[in-house]
Design a protein around this motif. Sequence first.
Motif, PDB file in Angstrom:
ATOM      1  N   GLN A 190       0.833  -1.205   0.000  1.00 50.81           N
ATOM      2  CA  GLN A 190       0.000   0.000   0.000  1.00 50.81           C
ATOM      3  C   GLN A 190       0.871   1.261   0.000  1.00 50.81           C
ATOM      4  O   GLN A 190       0.593   2.213  -0.716  1.00 50.81           O
ATOM      5  CB  GLN A 190      -0.929  -0.009   1.211  1.00 50.81           C
ATOM      6  N   LYS A 191       1.932   1.240   0.761  1.00 48.16           N
ATOM      7  CA  LYS A 191       2.779   2.425   0.914  1.00 48.16           C
ATOM      8  C   LYS A 191       3.572   2.759  -0.360  1.00 48.16           C
ATOM      9  O   LYS A 191       3.738   3.922  -0.698  1.00 48.16           O
ATOM     10  CB  LYS A 191       3.744   2.215   2.089  1.00 48.16           C
ATOM     11  N   TYR A 192       4.056   1.738  -1.076  1.00 46.15           N
ATOM     12  CA  TYR A 192       4.980   1.983  -2.180  1.00 46.15           C
ATOM     13  C   TYR A 192       4.399   1.745  -3.580  1.00 46.15           C
ATOM     14  O   TYR A 192       5.084   2.019  -4.572  1.00 46.15           O
ATOM     15  CB  TYR A 192       6.236   1.120  -2.001  1.00 46.15           C
ATOM     16  N   SER A 193       3.181   1.274  -3.687  1.00 44.79           N
ATOM     17  CA  SER A 193       2.608   0.950  -4.999  1.00 44.79           C
ATOM     18  C   SER A 193       2.599   2.130  -5.962  1.00 44.79           C
ATOM     19  O   SER A 193       3.001   1.998  -7.122  1.00 44.79           O
ATOM     20  CB  SER A 193       1.188   0.409  -4.858  1.00 44.79           C
ATOM     21  N   LYS A 194       2.125   3.284  -5.512  1.00 43.55           N
ATOM     22  CA  LYS A 194       2.044   4.451  -6.405  1.00 43.55           C
ATOM     23  C   LYS A 194       3.426   4.874  -6.904  1.00 43.55           C
ATOM     24  O   LYS A 194       3.600   5.180  -8.084  1.00 43.55           O
ATOM     25  CB  LYS A 194       1.363   5.626  -5.711  1.00 43.55           C
ATOM     26  N   LEU A 195       4.397   4.888  -6.005  1.00 41.12           N
ATOM     27  CA  LEU A 195       5.763   5.263  -6.381  1.00 41.12           C
ATOM     28  C   LEU A 195       6.302   4.289  -7.437  1.00 41.12           C
ATOM     29  O   LEU A 195       6.842   4.710  -8.470  1.00 41.12           O
ATOM     30  CB  LEU A 195       6.681   5.250  -5.153  1.00 41.12           C
ATOM     31  N   LEU A 196       6.153   3.003  -7.201  1.00 41.96           N
ATOM     32  CA  LEU A 196       6.682   2.004  -8.117  1.00 41.96           C
ATOM     33  C   LEU A 196       5.948   2.027  -9.457  1.00 41.96           C
ATOM     34  O   LEU A 196       6.546   1.799 -10.508  1.00 41.96           O
ATOM     35  CB  LEU A 196       6.634   0.614  -7.486  1.00 41.96           C
ATOM     36  N   TRP A 197       4.667   2.316  -9.407  1.00 41.66           N
ATOM     37  CA  TRP A 197       3.884   2.466 -10.646  1.00 41.66           C
ATOM     38  C   TRP A 197       4.480   3.596 -11.491  1.00 41.66           C
ATOM     39  O   TRP A 197       4.683   3.442 -12.699  1.00 41.66           O
ATOM     40  CB  TRP A 197       2.418   2.744 -10.313  1.00 41.66           C
ATOM     41  N   LYS A 198       4.767   4.734 -10.857  1.00 37.60           N
ATOM     42  CA  LYS A 198       5.338   5.877 -11.591  1.00 37.60           C
ATOM     43  C   LYS A 198       6.702   5.537 -12.179  1.00 37.60           C
ATOM     44  O   LYS A 198       7.006   5.901 -13.313  1.00 37.60           O
ATOM     45  CB  LYS A 198       5.464   7.099 -10.673  1.00 37.60           C
ATOM     46  N   VAL A 199       7.519   4.839 -11.412  1.00 38.58           N
ATOM     47  CA  VAL A 199       8.859   4.461 -11.887  1.00 38.58           C
ATOM     48  C   VAL A 199       8.738   3.532 -13.096  1.00 38.58           C
ATOM     49  O   VAL A 199       9.370   3.754 -14.130  1.00 38.58           O
ATOM     50  CB  VAL A 199       9.685   3.799 -10.762  1.00 38.58           C
ATOM     51  N   ALA A 200       7.934   2.487 -12.974  1.00 41.59           N
ATOM     52  CA  ALA A 200       7.779   1.519 -14.066  1.00 41.59           C
ATOM     53  C   ALA A 200       7.145   2.169 -15.288  1.00 41.59           C
ATOM     54  O   ALA A 200       7.593   1.952 -16.416  1.00 41.59           O
ATOM     55  CB  ALA A 200       6.948   0.326 -13.597  1.00 41.59           C
ATOM     56  N   ALA A 201       6.124   2.983 -15.071  1.00 43.34           N
ATOM     57  CA  ALA A 201       5.438   3.634 -16.194  1.00 43.34           C
ATOM     58  C   ALA A 201       6.360   4.597 -16.927  1.00 43.34           C
ATOM     59  O   ALA A 201       6.266   4.748 -18.151  1.00 43.34           O
ATOM     60  CB  ALA A 201       4.196   4.367 -15.688  1.00 43.34           C
ATOM     61  N   SER A 202       7.271   5.249 -16.226  1.00 42.84           N
ATOM     62  CA  SER A 202       8.185   6.178 -16.889  1.00 42.84           C
ATOM     63  C   SER A 202       9.121   5.458 -17.854  1.00 42.84           C
ATOM     64  O   SER A 202       9.524   6.017 -18.864  1.00 42.84           O
ATOM     65  CB  SER A 202       8.986   6.974 -15.860  1.00 42.84           C
TER      66      SER A 202
END
Length: 186
Positions: A23-35
Amino acid sequence: MNDKKIIAAIIRQDEQVFAFAIQKYSKLLWKVAASVLINTASAQDVEECVADVFIYLWQYPEKYNPEKSKLSSWLSMVARSKAVDRYRRIIKKREISMEMMAESLEYAEIAAGEEKEQLQSCMDELDEKEKELIIRRYYYEQKPAEIAVALDMPKKQVENKLYYVRQKLKKMLERQEGERLYGKIQ
């Protein structure tokens, strides 16, 4: 909960703490992978990449060293690495040999009758690199970024060369049309 406690709990296979980390890191990792995967992969590919990061965290939590970096930084690095690997796999699947492209072009329904012959005649006048650019872009509908990776060229150079080759083809077609019309008049 600090990074050391999170990792210690994950090492003990604490599913609640693991869910907290997701829950804490999903959004951050999504942004990294999507970039990394932008314009190349689907949202599902990005989701799978993020899931791969959390699977890696669950399987190898001891690989994280809290003395060297924050957990968010380490997970971001893992996400970027996983995304680059996925990007390479996607591009590799899309790569098509020049022979196959040239062969396919012969049978493609680019235009009807005389227009097809005119275009094929103009394509025959292009050099191999120019043909490959046009085939990849307009027959296989690859984006300039994909072509750049496949041909090991900067994206801007691909865009510039595509523009130049389109202009060249346009002039060649106009010249042929002029010759055809001039021949009918005489």
